[in-house]
Design a protein around this motif. Structure first.
Motif, short mmCIF file in Angstrom:
data_model
loop_
_atom_site.label_atom_id
_atom_site.label_comp_id
_atom_site.label_asym_id
_atom_site.label_seq_id
_atom_site.Cartn_x
_atom_site.Cartn_y
_atom_site.Cartn_z
N SER A 180 -11.14 9.31 6.75
CA SER A 180 -11.18 8.07 5.98
C SER A 180 -9.88 7.78 5.25
CB SER A 180 -12.32 8.12 4.97
OG SER A 180 -12.15 9.22 4.11
N LEU A 181 -9.14 8.80 4.87
CA LEU A 181 -7.99 8.48 4.03
C LEU A 181 -6.76 9.33 4.27
CD1 LEU A 181 -8.07 10.81 1.52
CD2 LEU A 181 -10.04 9.44 0.90
N LYS A 187 -7.15 1.20 14.21
CA LYS A 187 -8.47 1.60 13.68
C LYS A 187 -8.43 2.99 13.07
CE LYS A 187 -11.57 -1.19 16.49
NZ LYS A 187 -12.50 -1.20 17.65
N SER A 188 -7.49 3.81 13.54
CA SER A 188 -7.42 5.19 13.03
C SER A 188 -6.70 5.29 11.69
CB SER A 188 -6.69 6.08 14.04
OG SER A 188 -5.29 5.91 13.94
N ILE A 189 -6.13 4.18 11.24
CA ILE A 189 -5.32 4.23 10.01
C ILE A 189 -6.22 4.06 8.79
CG2 ILE A 189 -3.52 3.06 8.68
CD1 ILE A 189 -2.31 2.22 11.40
N SER A 190 -6.12 4.98 7.87
CA SER A 190 -6.80 4.89 6.58
C SER A 190 -8.25 4.45 6.78
CB SER A 190 -6.03 3.92 5.68
OG SER A 190 -6.56 3.92 4.40
N SER A 191 -8.71 3.50 5.98
CA SER A 191 -10.08 3.01 6.13
C SER A 191 -10.03 1.50 6.36
CB SER A 191 -10.89 3.32 4.87
OG SER A 191 -10.24 2.76 3.75
N PRO A 192 -11.07 0.93 6.98
CA PRO A 192 -11.00 -0.48 7.36
C PRO A 192 -10.70 -1.42 6.19
CG PRO A 192 -12.90 0.56 8.37
CD PRO A 192 -12.31 1.57 7.44
N SER A 193 -11.21 -1.10 5.00
CA SER A 193 -11.00 -2.04 3.89
C SER A 193 -9.53 -2.15 3.50
CB SER A 193 -11.87 -1.68 2.69
OG SER A 193 -11.68 -0.34 2.34
N LEU A 194 -8.74 -1.12 3.80
CA LEU A 194 -7.31 -1.19 3.48
C LEU A 194 -6.53 -1.97 4.53
CD1 LEU A 194 -6.45 2.29 1.96
CD2 LEU A 194 -5.84 0.11 0.99
N HIS A 195 -7.17 -2.25 5.66
CA HIS A 195 -6.45 -2.97 6.71
C HIS A 195 -6.12 -4.41 6.32
CE1 HIS A 195 -8.13 -0.08 10.02
NE2 HIS A 195 -7.33 0.50 9.17
N HIS A 196 -6.83 -4.94 5.31
CA HIS A 196 -6.54 -6.30 4.88
C HIS A 196 -5.21 -6.37 4.15
CE1 HIS A 196 -10.44 -7.95 6.00
NE2 HIS A 196 -10.96 -6.81 5.57
N SER A 197 -4.85 -5.32 3.45
CA SER A 197 -3.61 -5.38 2.68
C SER A 197 -2.42 -4.76 3.42
CB SER A 197 -3.78 -4.71 1.31
OG SER A 197 -4.67 -3.65 1.35
N PHE A 203 -5.70 -5.71 9.80
CA PHE A 203 -6.96 -6.38 10.12
C PHE A 203 -6.72 -7.46 11.18
CE2 PHE A 203 -9.97 -9.88 9.38
CZ PHE A 203 -11.17 -9.22 9.57
N THR A 230 0.82 -1.22 0.00
CA THR A 230 0.00 0.00 0.00
C THR A 230 0.85 1.27 0.00
OG1 THR A 230 -0.19 -0.18 2.40
CG2 THR A 230 -2.01 -1.04 1.11
#
Lengths: 160, 332
Positions: free
Chosen positions: B232-233, B100-110, B80, B35
């Protein structure tokens, strides 16, 4: 070294493609497989328009190299419906008019599907946070949040 | 825009990865979640001949109890995994807050924990497209001789904007760095060198393999705060973490105050910590410590916010973190 031959499993179908290492999954989906439902947005991982599911989890296909996902199960918006029947999240997006120009919708829907798999009964605030990485410039998000909440009340809302 | 051409190596073991790394030291870059590296390559900020994809190394994504009273987080653990881990939630809730404060949750997978720690410094004059940057002379970070953020500046002032490092340093975490010579474990605070051109001391033939955090005693409290423009970003414009240990009388026996996104590395204010330690802290003492903190930070105009605003935020963050950790009202 030249191109690398890889086997991708997209929406349940196997595809053999030959790509250089720097090819992204987004490029393969749109340009090789003609699956243009996955949108090319910011190209830097910020907008979420290119989101696809890899083994059921959301990933930005613009930041994912095609060679990395060999053998993994990839779901694009084209593969979400079950036969002729739309996925519950898709149905609610249509019914509640959570779509305007539609550009963000594939990424938004796939993010919502993955989220409902993790959290089947979310609050509105949780939905807002979950989709915060998917940018929509039309709807103001209200209808999208409503559609995700409505989908969560249908059995199978988080089916991937 | 297509990525520039590179070769890729996908090792299965750490030894294989270290072998490739030592063979290609000059023009190889490590990729975990990608990322940070993929967007940097797209902007022409990174141009490796070869990418070493360490996400394929097995067993480097485990989170478990390690040696004596420590938790080990494997370098490839996704954000994640970290935020979902019961062992992390139970022992390090402030780390979960930071994740949790980093970017958005969907990016936590990568995104991976090691990638977050090892991220490069950023600057609004550097993290731009090739075309945008071509209109200006090269800055220090681009191997040039000027700083666009500071007139007559003689060094790079790019900002380290990682969120996890401050909270991990406040919890006395260490990192394990592997090379062919073996493994070395160093405190995370010593991993950073406060240099905008490259913020950490990871050697060219080294890989960060795990993060080790001591399990806190029951009287240790850690808090984290972050401010960013869009939640969010955006990257943080100021962030901070505080850990405090108090005895049964309420006297603070140990304190760490660490700030982020305000300089080229995480900043620990030892002087401010001294103000807290040995006292039974109240709001006035917390505010005095926060005033001391701002003597240690010197932000420049190279983020989305002004230096003056970020100094105010730093003070606010320290007061709020201290008050939350100590259970004092009025910190908001």
């Amino acid at each position: 070294m030249g191109d690398r031959s890889i086997k991708l499993i997209v929406n349940g179908y196997s595809y053999n493609v030959s790509v250089p290492a720097e090819t992204t999954l987004l490029e393969v989906l749109r340009e090789e497989l003609q699956l243009t439902g996955t949108k090319f947005g910011c190209d830097t991982g910020e907008c979420g328009a290119c989101t696809v599911l890899i083994d059921g989890r959301p990933f930005r296909s613009c930041m994912t190299l095609a060679v990395e996902v060999e053998g993994k199960r990839i779901t694009t918006i084209e593969g979400l419906a079950n036969g002729g029947e739309l996925h519950p999240v898709q149905k609610k997006f249509v019914e509640l008019q959570a779509i305007q120009c539609g550009f963000c919708s594939p990424g938004m829907i796939l993010t919502a599907v993955a989220f409902l798999g993790e959290n089947p009964k979310p609050t509105r605030q949780e939905v807002r946070r979950a989709i915060s990485g998917n940018i929509c410039r039309c709807t103001g998000y209200q209808k999208i949040v409503e559609a995700v909440i409505a989908a969560s009340k249908i059995n199978g809302g988080g089916r991937k | 825009m297509h990525l520039p051409h590179f070769e890729i190596t996908e090792p299965r073991t750490l030894d294989d990865a270290l072998l490739v790394l030592s063979d290609h030291e000059d023009r190889i870059m490590i990729k975990a979640g990608g990322t940070a590296l993929i967007p940097a390559m797209r902007l022409g900020l990174a141009n490796p001949d070869r990418v070493l994809n360490i996400s394929t190394i097995s067993d480097m994504d485990k989170i478990d109890r390690h040696r004596d009273n420590c938790i080990s987080i494997g370098a490839n653990s996704s954000l994640f995994q970290v935020r979902q881990s019961s062992i992390i939630k139970e022992n390090f809730p402030a780390l979960v807050d930071a994740v949790k404060s980093i970017s958005s949750p969907s990016l936590h997978h990568s995104s991976s924990i090691a990638g977050n720690i090892c991220q490069d410094c950023r600057c609004i004059y550097y993290n731009q497209s090739l075309t945008w940057r071509a209109l200006r002379s090269k800055c220090f970070k681009a191997a040039g001789k000027t700083c666009h953020a500071v007139s007559n500046g003689n060094k790079c002032s790019a900002v380290y904007r990682g969120d996890l490092a401050p909270v991990l340093i406040s919890m006395s975490a260490s990192v394990v760095l592997a090379s062919f010579k073996g493994k070395r474990e160093i405190p995370l605070s010593q991993f950073f060198k406060s240099n905008g051109i490259w913020p950490n001391t990871l050697g060219p033939a080294e890989i960060l393999t795990e993060v080790v955090i001591p399990i806190p005693k029951s009287n240790l409290k850690v808090t984290f705060e972050k401010v960013r423009i869009r939640s969010s970003l955006d990257y943080a414009i100021a962030t901070g973490a505080v850990s405090v240990t108090t005895d049964s009388e309420g006297t603070c026996t140990d304190c760490k105050i660490v700030l982020g996104a305000l300089g080229p590395g995480p900043i620990e204010s030892f002087e401010a910590e001294k103000i807290i330690v040995g006292t039974i802290p109240d709001l006035a003492i917390c505010k005095r410590a926060a005033k001391e903190v701002i003597n240690k930070i010197h932000p420049v105009a190279n983020t989305e916010s002004t230096p003056e605003h970020r100094i105010e935020l730093a003070e606010f963050i320290v007061v709020r973190c201290l008050c939350k950790a100590l259970g004092i009202g009025g910190g908001d």
